[in-house]
Design an enzyme around this catalytic site. Structure first.
Site, PDB file in Angstrom:
ATOM      1  N   GLU A  21       0.804  -1.218   0.000  1.00 28.76           N
ATOM      2  CA  GLU A  21       0.000   0.000   0.000  1.00 28.76           C
ATOM      3  C   GLU A  21       0.840   1.272   0.000  1.00 28.76           C
ATOM      4  OE1 GLU A  21      -2.390  -0.673   3.449  1.00 28.76           O
ATOM      5  OE2 GLU A  21      -4.031  -1.554   2.310  1.00 28.76           O
ATOM      6  N   GLU A  49       6.994 -22.057   7.337  1.00 27.79           N
ATOM      7  CA  GLU A  49       7.415 -21.229   8.472  1.00 27.79           C
ATOM      8  C   GLU A  49       8.363 -21.947   9.425  1.00 27.79           C
ATOM      9  OE1 GLU A  49       4.244 -21.629  12.005  1.00 27.79           O
ATOM     10  OE2 GLU A  49       3.424 -20.605  10.257  1.00 27.79           O
TER      11      GLU A  49
END
Length: 564
Positions: free
Chosen positions: A368, A399
């Site tokens: 953004e 992960e």
């Protein structure tokens, strides 16, 4: 033989200790002996009628009394009263806080909390008190105490705040009228003990959402008005209220960013060991395993039986706590942004790194920045374990590799001007912990965002941002409160950093990318307002220069050149 006592306002625990055998040989209770709530004659009567018969036949060398209300001014009075009744060479009287500190903290460091009929707290280090907050009694203080809990319940009932089913249940159990309560509180003695007696009702009905919320708010008040004044995170609690409401207390204390190490109903056993010579002033505590607050069971149960409205209200109630958790992290966020801004000005970059929801939120915030502030996508970068595929589809085992994070970072040729922010709700994700350690070893600035205290991620980073929001509405679903906290923190970091490097003018996004008609219209109106020109001219100017800032600066430079 010695006699020791741990006294509150309501009751007092006594123990006869055989120091040679290091054991308690007799235990009994009496009424409380708080010198501020009971007269000397009442205390003397308790000593004569209850205590003396219990210790008859023991050859006592000393009496050590610890109790609520025992200040320096009252200590001598109590010692004198005890000496009148009990024959012992040594008689001492100290505060109940000293008792709790000896029993729970010893020579370690922490904040000792007493939650019984009244409440109190103090900071101890190396066996000595180094700070405290005034208790002030149940009228001016005593937040979180039995007296204040009882007062809150009665006030809600007689003011019509408590729900109907609670009022009916209370009336059936106690049958007291408003006049009875006012008489007991304002005209009879020991009002604090009377008020605290109603905590049994609270304890018996703690599963009711109204009761739970009442107790929770009283504990929140205790934290806000007392614990927040200490810089120490480790909390040791003692007292009947702390003991019987431990689950609520623990959730509130740990949600507020503290670590509740130990809760005891009474410290009498540890105190006996202290005086028996079994230990020399220090309580050895077993090493505490790392506790994931994010995995604690939800307070709410049987979610499938709740109505849609009940679910929404409960989720909203939990979400309302997130902003406060982030607020407590403002010093750490400030420290991070203050170091990121000069690094960005010198060509450094900011990397968000995480897995699952945490990784997606980092990528979201980074993505953004270009349209919002007109920055190239190579300055704020989001990396998720498992790559872009993991944005939509879970990548199994992505992960769990402690080395993969650094391998994912290496293609960007990281330098000491760069910053790595590891995001992990639990603070234990191997991908995040591994990259923070490696980045720190290579001279990069590192920070962690987690919702647990003292996590491996926090220990691996220069700056630890710990947004302790408590257990989730759905147990373990860290996409909820923990994820919301992460989004708020990331918003703060990038927005403040972009302001710091000059990507905002006034309060406007003057460097936003003009990717659609809405943004083109917004930019045009900014120029109209700033330069006082007509809309069509401003729009053409914006299209020509590609950004609000460049368009405004061009016109201003032109006007200066013309002497306008």
């Amino acid at each position: 033989m010695i006699l020791i006592a741990d006294g509150g306002s309501t009751k007092c625990d006594w123990a006869v200790v055989d120091c040679a055998k290091a054991q308690i040989v007799s235990r009994f209770q009496s009424e409380g002996m708080n010198p501020y709530t009971r007269t000397e004659s009442e205390i003397l009567s308790t000593l004569t009628e209850v205590v003396a018969p219990q210790v008859e036949g023991y050859n006592l060398s000393a009496v050590h009394f610890f109790g609520a209300g025992v200040t320096d001014a009252k200590s001598g009075v109590l010692c004198g009263l005890i000496s009148k009744v009990i024959d012992a060479a040594e008689v001492t009287a100290q505060s109940d806080m000293e008792c709790a500190a000896k029993a729970l903290v010893g020579n370690s460091e922490g904040v000792v909390v007493i939650l019984g009929t009244g409440s109190n707290s103090a900071h101890y280090k190396g066996g000595k008190k180094v700070g405290g907050v005034a208790a002030l009694g149940y009228i001016l203080g005593d937040e979180g105490s039995g007296a204040v809990l009882g007062k809150s319940l009665l006030a809600d009932i007689f003011k019509g705040v408590a729900p109907k089913h609670i009022v009916e249940l209370f009336s059936a159990q106690y049958g007291v009228e408003q006049a009875d309560v006012l008489e007991s509180v304002y005209r009879k003695g020991n009002a604090n003990r009377y008020l605290a007696s109603f905590t049994k009702f609270l304890s018996a009905n703690i599963d009711d959402s109204y009761i739970y919320t009442l107790v929770e708010r009283c504990f929140e008040s205790f934290v806000h008005r007392n614990l927040r004044q200490y810089r120490v995170k480790n909390i040791y609690a003692v007292g009947s209220i702390a003991y019987h409401f431990e689950a609520v207390l623990r959730r509130v204390v740990e949600r507020e960013g503290f670590n509740l190490i130990r809760v005891e109903k009474s410290p009498i056993e540890a105190l006996a060991e202290h005086y028996a010579g079994k230990q020399s002033g220090e309580v050895e505590l077993a090493e505490q395993p790392f506790r994931k607050i994010t995995e604690e069971p939800s307070y709410y149960d049987n979610l499938e039986t709740m109505s849609v409205r009940e679910c929404l209200r409960a989720i909203n109630r939990e979400d309302s706590r997130v902003a406060a958790a982030v607020e407590r992290c403002l010093p750490e966020i400030e420290e991070l942004v203050s170091q990121v801004i000069p690094r960005l000005k010198r060509g450094g970059r900011l990397f968000y790194m995480g897995a699952g929801t945490s990784g997606r939120l980092g990528v979201l915030d980074a993505s953004e920045v270009p349209p919002t502030f007109g920055m190239p996508p190579t300055v704020i970068i989001g990396i998720i374990a498992g790559g872009d595929k993991a944005l939509r589809t879970p990548v199994e085992g992505a992960e769990d590799d402690t080395e993969q994070g650094w391998r994912d970072l290496e293609p960007y040729n990281p330098t000491p001007l760069d910053t790595v922010v590891g995001i992990a709700a639990s603070g234990t994700t191997p991908y995040v912990v591994g990259v923070l350690r490696k980045a720190r070893e290579n001279g990069l600035l590192t920070a962690s965002i987690a919702s647990n205290l003292n996590s491996p991620a926090a220990q691996s980073a220069h700056i630890a941002i710990e947004t302790v929001v408590g257990s989730e509405f759905v147990t373990g679903s860290s996409r909820m409160k923990s994820g919301t906290a992460q989004k708020l923190v990331c918003n703060m970091i990038t927005t403040t950093a972009m302001i710091g490097i000059g990507r905002v003018r006034g309060n406007r996004m003057v460097n936003m990318q003009l990717t659609n008609q809405k943004l083109l219209d917004r930019g045009t109106r900014m120029i109209v307002e700033e330069l006082n020109m007509d809309y069509a001219q401003a729009r053409n100017l914006l299209l020509l220069h590609g950004s609000v800032e460049r368009a405004i600066q061009h016109i201003k430079n032109d006007r200066v050149a013309k002497g306008e």
